[in-house]
Design a protein around this motif. Sequence first.
Motif, PDB file in Angstrom:
ATOM      1  N   SER A  91     -18.095 -25.222  21.378  1.00 45.56           N
ATOM      2  CA  SER A  91     -18.420 -24.550  22.634  1.00 45.56           C
ATOM      3  C   SER A  91     -18.748 -23.071  22.445  1.00 45.56           C
ATOM      4  O   SER A  91     -19.326 -22.452  23.321  1.00 45.56           O
ATOM      5  CB  SER A  91     -17.285 -24.728  23.630  1.00 45.56           C
ATOM      6  OG  SER A  91     -16.097 -24.206  23.091  1.00 45.56           O
ATOM      7  N   ARG A  95     -15.783 -21.357  17.154  1.00 42.33           N
ATOM      8  CA  ARG A  95     -15.356 -22.728  16.848  1.00 42.33           C
ATOM      9  C   ARG A  95     -15.918 -23.214  15.510  1.00 42.33           C
ATOM     10  O   ARG A  95     -15.523 -24.252  15.002  1.00 42.33           O
ATOM     11  CB  ARG A  95     -15.776 -23.692  17.967  1.00 42.33           C
ATOM     12  CG  ARG A  95     -15.132 -23.382  19.295  1.00 42.33           C
ATOM     13  CD  ARG A  95     -13.664 -23.684  19.321  1.00 42.33           C
ATOM     14  NE  ARG A  95     -13.380 -25.100  19.413  1.00 42.33           N
ATOM     15  CZ  ARG A  95     -12.219 -25.652  19.073  1.00 42.33           C
ATOM     16  NH1 ARG A  95     -11.255 -24.915  18.591  1.00 42.33           N
ATOM     17  NH2 ARG A  95     -12.036 -26.953  19.199  1.00 42.33           N
ATOM     18  N   HIS A 116     -19.047 -29.597  26.199  1.00 40.38           N
ATOM     19  CA  HIS A 116     -17.990 -28.815  26.863  1.00 40.38           C
ATOM     20  C   HIS A 116     -18.574 -27.976  28.002  1.00 40.38           C
ATOM     21  O   HIS A 116     -19.501 -27.212  27.782  1.00 40.38           O
ATOM     22  CB  HIS A 116     -17.322 -27.872  25.865  1.00 40.38           C
ATOM     23  CG  HIS A 116     -16.503 -28.568  24.831  1.00 40.38           C
ATOM     24  ND1 HIS A 116     -16.999 -28.937  23.601  1.00 40.38           N
ATOM     25  CD2 HIS A 116     -15.209 -28.977  24.848  1.00 40.38           C
ATOM     26  CE1 HIS A 116     -16.042 -29.538  22.908  1.00 40.38           C
ATOM     27  NE2 HIS A 116     -14.949 -29.584  23.642  1.00 40.38           N
ATOM     28  N   SER A 274      -2.389 -26.328  23.523  1.00 42.69           N
ATOM     29  CA  SER A 274      -3.082 -27.564  23.892  1.00 42.69           C
ATOM     30  C   SER A 274      -2.685 -27.923  25.312  1.00 42.69           C
ATOM     31  O   SER A 274      -1.497 -28.104  25.589  1.00 42.69           O
ATOM     32  CB  SER A 274      -2.630 -28.704  22.984  1.00 42.69           C
ATOM     33  OG  SER A 274      -3.529 -28.917  21.958  1.00 42.69           O
ATOM     34  N   ARG A 276      -3.315 -30.359  28.899  1.00 47.92           N
ATOM     35  CA  ARG A 276      -3.841 -31.593  29.480  1.00 47.92           C
ATOM     36  C   ARG A 276      -3.490 -31.596  30.960  1.00 47.92           C
ATOM     37  O   ARG A 276      -2.472 -31.015  31.360  1.00 47.92           O
ATOM     38  CB  ARG A 276      -3.210 -32.840  28.844  1.00 47.92           C
ATOM     39  CG  ARG A 276      -3.486 -33.013  27.374  1.00 47.92           C
ATOM     40  CD  ARG A 276      -4.947 -33.352  27.088  1.00 47.92           C
ATOM     41  NE  ARG A 276      -5.152 -33.629  25.681  1.00 47.92           N
ATOM     42  CZ  ARG A 276      -5.449 -32.692  24.771  1.00 47.92           C
ATOM     43  NH1 ARG A 276      -5.555 -31.427  25.123  1.00 47.92           N
ATOM     44  NH2 ARG A 276      -5.634 -33.024  23.514  1.00 47.92           N
ATOM     45  N   GLY A 292     -10.453 -19.434  24.973  1.00 45.30           N
ATOM     46  CA  GLY A 292     -10.640 -20.783  24.427  1.00 45.30           C
ATOM     47  C   GLY A 292     -11.659 -21.552  25.236  1.00 45.30           C
ATOM     48  O   GLY A 292     -12.604 -20.975  25.769  1.00 45.30           O
ATOM     49  N   GLY A 293     -11.440 -22.845  25.351  1.00 44.90           N
ATOM     50  CA  GLY A 293     -12.389 -23.661  26.111  1.00 44.90           C
ATOM     51  C   GLY A 293     -11.921 -25.094  26.166  1.00 44.90           C
ATOM     52  O   GLY A 293     -10.763 -25.386  25.852  1.00 44.90           O
ATOM     53  N   GLY A 294     -12.829 -25.982  26.563  1.00 43.84           N
ATOM     54  CA  GLY A 294     -12.487 -27.402  26.611  1.00 43.84           C
ATOM     55  C   GLY A 294     -13.069 -28.081  27.823  1.00 43.84           C
ATOM     56  O   GLY A 294     -14.085 -27.650  28.366  1.00 43.84           O
ATOM     57  N   HIS A 295     -12.401 -29.137  28.243  1.00 42.30           N
ATOM     58  CA  HIS A 295     -12.844 -29.955  29.367  1.00 42.30           C
ATOM     59  C   HIS A 295     -11.878 -29.792  30.537  1.00 42.30           C
ATOM     60  O   HIS A 295     -10.773 -29.276  30.359  1.00 42.30           O
ATOM     61  CB  HIS A 295     -12.888 -31.428  28.956  1.00 42.30           C
ATOM     62  CG  HIS A 295     -13.707 -31.658  27.750  1.00 42.30           C
ATOM     63  ND1 HIS A 295     -15.083 -31.666  27.769  1.00 42.30           N
ATOM     64  CD2 HIS A 295     -13.364 -31.842  26.459  1.00 42.30           C
ATOM     65  CE1 HIS A 295     -15.534 -31.856  26.563  1.00 42.30           C
ATOM     66  NE2 HIS A 295     -14.521 -31.967  25.732  1.00 42.30           N
ATOM     67  N   ALA A 298      -8.680 -31.562  29.417  1.00 37.25           N
ATOM     68  CA  ALA A 298      -8.194 -31.360  28.040  1.00 37.25           C
ATOM     69  C   ALA A 298      -8.814 -30.076  27.524  1.00 37.25           C
ATOM     70  O   ALA A 298     -10.027 -30.012  27.315  1.00 37.25           O
ATOM     71  CB  ALA A 298      -8.593 -32.533  27.148  1.00 37.25           C
ATOM     72  N   ALA A 299      -7.985 -29.061  27.336  1.00 34.99           N
ATOM     73  CA  ALA A 299      -8.536 -27.772  26.916  1.00 34.99           C
ATOM     74  C   ALA A 299      -7.535 -27.071  26.013  1.00 34.99           C
ATOM     75  O   ALA A 299      -6.385 -27.504  25.888  1.00 34.99           O
ATOM     76  CB  ALA A 299      -8.853 -26.915  28.141  1.00 34.99           C
ATOM     77  N   GLY A 300      -7.978 -25.988  25.384  1.00 34.53           N
ATOM     78  CA  GLY A 300      -7.075 -25.287  24.478  1.00 34.53           C
ATOM     79  C   GLY A 300      -7.543 -23.891  24.163  1.00 34.53           C
ATOM     80  O   GLY A 300      -8.672 -23.503  24.479  1.00 34.53           O
ATOM     81  N   CYS A 301      -6.656 -23.128  23.545  1.00 40.70           N
ATOM     82  CA  CYS A 301      -7.003 -21.778  23.088  1.00 40.70           C
ATOM     83  C   CYS A 301      -6.017 -21.384  21.997  1.00 40.70           C
ATOM     84  O   CYS A 301      -5.006 -22.055  21.795  1.00 40.70           O
ATOM     85  CB  CYS A 301      -6.951 -20.791  24.250  1.00 40.70           C
ATOM     86  SG  CYS A 301      -5.351 -20.665  25.056  1.00 40.70           S
ATOM     87  N   THR A 302      -6.343 -20.311  21.307  1.00 34.96           N
ATOM     88  CA  THR A 302      -5.449 -19.795  20.273  1.00 34.96           C
ATOM     89  C   THR A 302      -5.104 -18.365  20.644  1.00 34.96           C
ATOM     90  O   THR A 302      -6.003 -17.561  20.916  1.00 34.96           O
ATOM     91  CB  THR A 302      -6.136 -19.871  18.896  1.00 34.96           C
ATOM     92  OG1 THR A 302      -6.539 -21.231  18.686  1.00 34.96           O
ATOM     93  CG2 THR A 302      -5.192 -19.469  17.782  1.00 34.96           C
TER      94      THR A 302
HETATM   95  P1  5GP Z   1      -6.912 -30.112  21.743  1.00 30.94           P
HETATM   96  O1  5GP Z   1      -5.845 -29.769  22.705  1.00 30.94           O
HETATM   97  O2  5GP Z   1      -7.036 -31.594  21.516  1.00 30.94           O
HETATM   98  O3  5GP Z   1      -6.846 -29.323  20.473  1.00 30.94           O
HETATM   99  O4  5GP Z   1      -8.288 -29.664  22.422  1.00 30.94           O
HETATM  100  C1  5GP Z   1      -8.672 -30.112  23.696  1.00 30.94           C
HETATM  101  C2  5GP Z   1     -10.058 -29.598  24.009  1.00 30.94           C
HETATM  102  O5  5GP Z   1     -10.066 -28.173  24.058  1.00 30.94           O
HETATM  103  C3  5GP Z   1     -11.118 -29.978  22.982  1.00 30.94           C
HETATM  104  O6  5GP Z   1     -12.289 -30.287  23.687  1.00 30.94           O
HETATM  105  C4  5GP Z   1     -11.302 -28.736  22.149  1.00 30.94           C
HETATM  106  O7  5GP Z   1     -12.610 -28.652  21.681  1.00 30.94           O
HETATM  107  C5  5GP Z   1     -10.973 -27.619  23.123  1.00 30.94           C
HETATM  108  N1  5GP Z   1     -10.277 -26.511  22.437  1.00 30.94           N
HETATM  109  C6  5GP Z   1      -9.071 -26.552  21.864  1.00 30.94           C
HETATM  110  N2  5GP Z   1      -8.734 -25.359  21.312  1.00 30.94           N
HETATM  111  C7  5GP Z   1      -9.787 -24.535  21.547  1.00 30.94           C
HETATM  112  C8  5GP Z   1     -10.057 -23.170  21.215  1.00 30.94           C
HETATM  113  O8  5GP Z   1      -9.263 -22.453  20.600  1.00 30.94           O
HETATM  114  N3  5GP Z   1     -11.281 -22.683  21.622  1.00 30.94           N
HETATM  115  C9  5GP Z   1     -12.177 -23.439  22.313  1.00 30.94           C
HETATM  116  N4  5GP Z   1     -13.357 -22.893  22.660  1.00 30.94           N
HETATM  117  N5  5GP Z   1     -11.937 -24.730  22.631  1.00 30.94           N
HETATM  118  C10 5GP Z   1     -10.768 -25.268  22.265  1.00 30.94           C
END
Ligand code: 5GP
Length: 329
Positions: A91, A95, A116, A274, A276, A292-295, A298-302
């Motif tokens: 996205s 990434r 995404h 993570s 949901r 971060g990003g996602g759907h 279901a989304a996430g960030c660091t």
């Molecule tokens: P998961 O929780 O399974 O790691 O990620 C769920 C969704 O969020 C996935 O579509 C993934 O691509 C997106 N995602 C997770 N972590 C990050 C992140 O740090 N940055 C971005 N842009 N998307 C993330």
Amino acid sequence: MKVEKQAIERISSAQTVLVVCHVAPDGDAIGSLLGLGTALEQTPKHVTLICPDPVPEEYDHLPRWETVIGPLPERPPPSGQGAVLVTLDCSAPDRLGKAYDAQWLAGIPIVNIDHHPTNTYFGEVNWVEPSAVATAQMLVHLIEALHIPLDADSATCLLHGLVSDTLGFRTPNTGVEVLRTAIRLMEAGAPLPYLTDRIFNHRPLGMVRMWTHALQELTLEGHILFSEVTQRMRREVGYDQDGDAGLVNFMNATNEADIAVVFSELEDGQINVSMRSTARYDVSQVAFQLGGGGHTQAAGCTLPGPLADAKARVLPLLHQAWHAQSLQR
Ligand code: 5GP
Ligand code: MN
């Protein structure tokens, strides 16, 4: 689904195609990488498959996983070779991890193919289809538009992507079109029961033990259920791989929770978050707001550590989002 014309043109005319998926690849990222890569290898093009992180062992049942290389090759292809970089399921440029090097990529156009809704349109060509359940679904249409026959290996990898991102055709975006695409892939030779079994019925004991520790920290705050995975827990169970996606999916099935979150401490002290949600709640905007990003569900960030700081940033935003979205009902 309409395939972006410029994506077809750029890929058709390229002699060298570099294909890359996102860091910490999931089943759609790796399935898409191998699915498109395998299809393109049937053409005279020079194809390089790149994954910024090592391909996790859990994907070693997929054809050609061992041909994937780590970050970018030492030298870029000579200019004049008509190279393109196709990014899959990414996205934003971060990434791509170590596979994003602006200097190396100078003069190489990026074709950004992703599903995404939080995509930042960072490519020269951007084919972003949030209605697609998986990037792999988009690629089935792309391969057809490129007039490349769908072989069993490619179909297997693409069905792997579809099954992974729909959690085995259980997400609310699984409609008739998705099942039609799955049937096409099965007719081309993709083994659905085998893939479903590999994706959902296999996990290392260390991962299960790690979940046991994490589940002891389970906290329900309003309608938000959260937990954590620390480096200490990982050391105690001797497990250093990923596995938080399965844990947060499991937590998300809890009746009392509308949103589930796992905060996972990484080796470098950063915190992977993570998220949901159950149908109708959107967590993607909170993830996006935090870089971060996602759907929707279901989304996430660091985020920077320590764990307590990451929780203090994320939880109030999720509570706000929950209240705002509850009021809209
Ligand atoms: P998961 O929780 O399974 O790691 O990620 C769920 C969704 O969020 C996935 O579509 C993934 O691509 C997106 N995602 C997770 N972590 C990050 C992140 O740090 N940055 C971005 N842009 N998307 C993330
Ligand atoms: Mn995906």
